[in-house]
Scaffold this active site. Structure first.
Site, PDB file in Angstrom:
ATOM      1  N   ALA A   1      -4.664   7.258  -4.400  1.00 39.56           N
ATOM      2  CA  ALA A   1      -3.292   6.811  -4.673  1.00 39.56           C
ATOM      3  C   ALA A   1      -3.379   5.295  -4.901  1.00 39.56           C
ATOM      4  O   ALA A   1      -3.219   4.500  -3.974  1.00 39.56           O
ATOM      5  CB  ALA A   1      -2.390   7.151  -3.498  1.00 39.56           C
TER       6      ALA A   1
ATOM      7  N   SER B   1       0.847  -1.195   0.000  1.00 41.53           N
ATOM      8  CA  SER B   1       0.000   0.000   0.000  1.00 41.53           C
ATOM      9  C   SER B   1       0.878   1.240   0.000  1.00 41.53           C
ATOM     10  O   SER B   1       2.071   1.158  -0.336  1.00 41.53           O
ATOM     11  CB  SER B   1      -0.927  -0.017   1.228  1.00 41.53           C
ATOM     12  OG  SER B   1      -1.924   0.955   1.104  1.00 41.53           O
ATOM     13  N   ASN B   2       0.329   2.376   0.356  1.00 43.12           N
ATOM     14  CA  ASN B   2       1.111   3.613   0.434  1.00 43.12           C
ATOM     15  C   ASN B   2       0.511   4.497   1.530  1.00 43.12           C
ATOM     16  O   ASN B   2      -0.505   4.142   2.128  1.00 43.12           O
ATOM     17  CB  ASN B   2       1.125   4.330  -0.926  1.00 43.12           C
ATOM     18  CG  ASN B   2      -0.279   4.630  -1.394  1.00 43.12           C
ATOM     19  OD1 ASN B   2      -0.995   5.402  -0.768  1.00 43.12           O
ATOM     20  ND2 ASN B   2      -0.697   4.001  -2.485  1.00 43.12           N
ATOM     21  N   GLY B   3       1.138   5.627   1.762  1.00 49.51           N
ATOM     22  CA  GLY B   3       0.767   6.461   2.912  1.00 49.51           C
ATOM     23  C   GLY B   3      -0.344   7.466   2.682  1.00 49.51           C
ATOM     24  O   GLY B   3      -0.489   8.413   3.455  1.00 49.51           O
ATOM     25  N   SER B   4      -1.156   7.264   1.655  1.00 52.10           N
ATOM     26  CA  SER B   4      -2.247   8.224   1.432  1.00 52.10           C
ATOM     27  C   SER B   4      -3.234   8.184   2.596  1.00 52.10           C
ATOM     28  O   SER B   4      -3.632   7.111   3.045  1.00 52.10           O
ATOM     29  CB  SER B   4      -2.978   7.873   0.125  1.00 52.10           C
ATOM     30  OG  SER B   4      -4.208   8.556   0.066  1.00 52.10           O
TER      31      SER B   4
END
Ligand code: CTP
Length: 224
Positions: free
Chosen positions: A103, A33-36
């Site tokens: 994102a 995943s990512n930090g959005s």
């Protein structure tokens, strides 16, 4: 041509917004995943609803509070990019304005295990498959395309150049260019670019104010 360059208000218009990260699981507890934080997309959805639009917010897993459902704001929760893509396709008909603020993870594990992986080999590999490009599919839908398709470009370098490449390659009308420092942060700045070579810089401010400024910039123009 159905693509209109300008739209002067959002009242009763159907607006769809994707927001937040996606999670791409390879077992029930692990994911890419990512930090959005989803804050930008949520703020755009709340502001569009305040301006009278009928908003569908398609929201990935975020840590913060989920906006309360209201008469003209529907919130659909998803986890993966494929789920986000399915919900977008399902609810898209009749959408006038599409905003891709999510994102979206570009890849997903080729295999999703039903049980937690056990054992810890020194070295292992993860096979990845490319996820659908959700906004590009929306922008290239032909006659059923929303009148206005707005993307985001999250860049670490050559921000405007990369953003304008994405604008062209994905077939968008507008793109909000921003830096990776905006990701997950409560504040940020952005530059709006259009396919008609317009450029508008918006200074550093909270995501709520940024959302207001983005809608204002897009709406504050002559109607067709
Ligand atoms: N996007 C999407 N589906 C994807 C990837 C991105 O809809 N599978 C959308 C995002 O919501 C955003 C725009 O495309 O509106 C650009 O996303 P960004 O993450 O900046 O770029 P990528 O397309 O992922 O390209 P790159 O990773 O090369 O920067």
């Amino acid at each position: 041509m159905r693509v209109s360059k300008y739209f002067n208000n959002l009242r009763d218009k159907k607006v769809m917004i994707t927001a937040g990260p996606t999670r791409e699981h390879w077992d029930p507890v692990r994911f890419l995943s990512n930090g959005s934080s989803g804050q930008m997309g949520v703020a755009l959805a709340l502001e569009a609803a305040r301006l009278g639009a009928n908003v569908t917010l398609i929201l990935g897993p975020i840590p913060g509070p989920i906006p309360r459902k209201r008469k003209n704001l529907r919130v659909l929760r998803v986890v993966s990019a494929e789920e986000m893509d399915e919900k977008v396709q399902e609810y898209l008909p009749g959408t006038r304005v599409f905003v891709g603020a999510a994102a979206v993870a570009d890849y997903r594990p080729a295999v999703i295990l039903r049980q937690k992986i056990k054992g810890k080999p020194e070295k292992t590999t993860l096979n990845l498959l490319r996820n659908p490009d959700i906004i590009a599919k929306v922008a290239k839908r032909g006659p059923n395309r929303p009148s206005v398709v707005i993307g985001f470009a999250l860049e670490t370098q050559d921000v405007l150049e990369n953003a304008s490449d994405k604008l062209r390659d994905k077939g968008l009308d507008w793109i909000v260019a921003n830096r990776e420092t905006n990701l997950g942060a409560p504040e940020g700045s952005a530059t709006l670019l259009s396919r008609w070579q317009e450029r508008m810089a918006i200074g550093h401010m909270t995501k709520e104010r940024l959302a207001k400024q983005i809608w204002k910039a897009l709406l504050d123009r002559p109607a067709l």
